[in-house]
Design an enzyme around this catalytic site. Sequence first.
Site, PDB file in Angstrom:
ATOM      1  N   SER A 152      39.449  28.385  -1.757  1.00  0.00           N
ATOM      2  CA  SER A 152      40.016  27.885  -3.178  1.00  0.00           C
ATOM      3  C   SER A 152      41.387  29.048  -3.046  1.00  0.00           C
ATOM      4  CB  SER A 152      39.012  28.208  -4.369  1.00  0.00           C
ATOM      5  OG  SER A 152      38.156  26.957  -4.266  1.00  0.00           O
ATOM      6  N   HIS A 199      30.069  33.726   2.410  1.00  0.00           N
ATOM      7  CA  HIS A 199      30.626  34.943   2.348  1.00  0.00           C
ATOM      8  C   HIS A 199      30.008  36.266   3.309  1.00  0.00           C
ATOM      9  CE1 HIS A 199      33.826  33.526  -0.207  1.00  0.00           C
ATOM     10  NE2 HIS A 199      32.877  33.322  -1.096  1.00  0.00           N
ATOM     11  N   CYS A 243      28.282  28.779  -3.183  1.00  0.00           N
ATOM     12  CA  CYS A 243      28.489  28.665  -1.912  1.00  0.00           C
ATOM     13  C   CYS A 243      27.805  29.647  -1.352  1.00  0.00           C
ATOM     14  CB  CYS A 243      30.151  28.515  -1.310  1.00  0.00           C
ATOM     15  SG  CYS A 243      31.019  29.638  -2.389  1.00  0.00           S
ATOM     16  N   ARG A 283      33.800  24.512   1.352  1.00  0.00           N
ATOM     17  CA  ARG A 283      35.205  24.186   0.943  1.00  0.00           C
ATOM     18  C   ARG A 283      36.470  24.232   1.927  1.00  0.00           C
ATOM     19  NH1 ARG A 283      31.313  25.579  -2.237  1.00  0.00           N
ATOM     20  NH2 ARG A 283      31.009  24.708  -4.298  1.00  0.00           N
ATOM     21  N   CYS A 291      32.969  33.244  -9.431  1.00  0.00           N
ATOM     22  CA  CYS A 291      31.659  33.168 -10.373  1.00  0.00           C
ATOM     23  C   CYS A 291      31.237  34.377 -10.836  1.00  0.00           C
ATOM     24  CB  CYS A 291      30.935  32.111  -9.835  1.00  0.00           C
ATOM     25  SG  CYS A 291      29.823  32.607  -8.670  1.00  0.00           S
ATOM     26  N   CYS A 341      30.176  34.759  -4.595  1.00  0.00           N
ATOM     27  CA  CYS A 341      29.973  33.608  -5.263  1.00  0.00           C
ATOM     28  C   CYS A 341      28.669  33.247  -5.202  1.00  0.00           C
ATOM     29  CB  CYS A 341      30.591  32.281  -4.258  1.00  0.00           C
ATOM     30  SG  CYS A 341      30.204  30.664  -4.698  1.00  0.00           S
ATOM     31  N   GLU A 374      32.556  25.878 -10.130  1.00  0.00           N
ATOM     32  CA  GLU A 374      32.125  27.233  -9.865  1.00  0.00           C
ATOM     33  C   GLU A 374      33.354  28.190 -10.518  1.00  0.00           C
ATOM     34  OE1 GLU A 374      31.837  31.230  -9.016  1.00  0.00           O
ATOM     35  OE2 GLU A 374      32.936  29.964  -7.696  1.00  0.00           O
ATOM     36  N   CYS A 417      35.927  26.363  -6.181  1.00  0.00           N
ATOM     37  CA  CYS A 417      34.937  27.618  -6.211  1.00  0.00           C
ATOM     38  C   CYS A 417      35.648  28.818  -6.506  1.00  0.00           C
ATOM     39  CB  CYS A 417      34.350  27.516  -4.696  1.00  0.00           C
ATOM     40  SG  CYS A 417      32.963  28.827  -4.661  1.00  0.00           S
TER      41      CYS A 417
END
Length: 630
Positions: A562, A69, A65, A539, A609, A62, A13, A606
């Site tokens: 990430s 968030h 996922c 993640r 995106c 995102c 992603e 991730c």
Amino acid sequence: MKHIVVDPINRIEGHLRVEIKVDEATGKVEDALSSGTAWRGIELVLKGRDPRDAWVFAQRICGVCTTVHALGCLRAVEDALGIEIPKNANYIRNIIAASQMVHDHIVHFYHLHALDWVSPVAALKADPAATAALQNTVLEKYSLKFEGPVSFATSAYPKDFPKATTAYFREIQNKIKAIVESGQLGIFAGHYWDHPDYNVLPPEAHLMAVSHYLNMLDRQRELVYSHLVFGGKNPHPHYIVGGMPCSISMNDMNAPVNTERLALVDTSINLGIDLVNNFYIPDLLVIGDLFVKAGYVDGGGLAGQRVLSFGDFPEEHYSGVANGEYFKNLLVNSSGVVENFSQGVGKASFYPLEGKDLSDPNVLAEGVEHSWYNYPEAGKDLHPWNGVTNPQYTGPKEGTKTNWKYLDETGKYSWIKTPKWNGKMAEVGPLAKYIVVYTKVKQGIIQQPTWAEKLMVEQVDAVSKLLNLPPETWMLTTVGRTAVRGLDAQLSAYINKYFFDKLINNIKAGDTTVANTAKWDPATWPKEAKGVGLHEAPRGGLSHWVTIKNGKIDNYQAIVPSTWNACPRDGKAGYGAYEASMIETKVKIAEKPLEILRVLHSFDPCLACATHLFDKEGKEITVVRTDPYL
């Protein structure tokens, strides 16, 4: 020395570029660079907005996922404003989070990561009858099933098992053959199918795994029905500051949550347990077993030095995060840092991560030494509450600003900041979570582990017994990072069932409250407030940080998993997790660095995106339509 660039990294992603310098004689990676090549900018989008709306924007960080968030943002805003959510809201949020975890891990393994281990081309050499026999052997030898506090039985009889007949695998093989012979590989195009690593597995394992790849394409959407029932949709289910927006009624069949829809959620949860136990875990373990026996024990990187986790799944509602109450109420109390797990669990060092640490700039901070940002004081890291998002793009070392050749490892080269714990790098993710819990239980730091923490230890010990290797040997590898993600999916599937049972019992007791709106009116808020929201996302450790002034967001920062793992190096702290893991991975063919793709995919990258670009007047630059029918 060969300088290899892979840009973009596919099957992730977002937008990631890596560069490695390989000694072709030995296959040793001498240096590695990880660059996030797109700027998210959500922090600036949120500035000046109503905190009650923040989760809607933050969730768009995102699209893979998805819900994580929103949850991190909600917890941050509720922490700042002193809002406690009701029991049902806590249970429902945990169900949504656990469903996301199962879905995310399954999709990651089968549709993003599996092709680093499995080849549809190699599957053409398989004997369908031998594949059927292998399938039965795998189910018998590599299944891991455990008991829990509530019945994990999924239905009156087992429903979701892999097919294991010669005719079935012959049909799958014929479909694959037709695709390969057509020369139009589609989703299987543009890969290193002639790489020698695909010879580690027998052809029958390739055929079996490709069939499961197709199975999961068909079933994965059914794993997130809880998002539809409780949140209205997926991706990006709906929430509300103070709880959930879905009313509950066991009598009104038009209510958002009723007996019929709860039954749908239960069916979805049961499906998740079956898919993890009967497909995912056995596939992971047989592949991992064969690769470990073939000597693939590299790629551990930073995990053996230092891992960090926040913990998650509050058993009941709590009064706040920054005050430390969040950490006292967790089903999975993985909060903390473990150093030197590579020396064995007995010699590993554990450091707690508590409420008081969250506000300490010496404990948690971000730097931009090699990031395309500018801080007010050069060389000084900033705590997230004081974070600054001021872009400063400098371009590559060789090439132009729009046509890079090589990035500048001595200067700025990434849109990702560098987060630190006590001035040090740390890896986050399911592997980190398991290392922390395993260490805390084995060292007696957790004296009365929850059923979930006991399960995590049992899972690790069971895999260690299966592989005949100690945890510090198999876990600190690309194989281990991948395998633990599967264990986390199994844990999450059982957690899903656990909180669904708690929700049902609470509704039966007469409680249907889903939201606390006592502090919905901004007139009830303090003039200034700040909060942090933590979540152990698929993640890894996720944190959202908000400061509120006069009813509006004054500053917003998100440190995503990430960010921790894909961050650029630091002059004092060393390499981030991606870069360290690449340096610890040997490459057989420099021009076909399959091993690098495999180790990076083991983190489930991730990146950003949901990157939106605007000109200085705030107008959209362009919209690219990928659907020809729109």
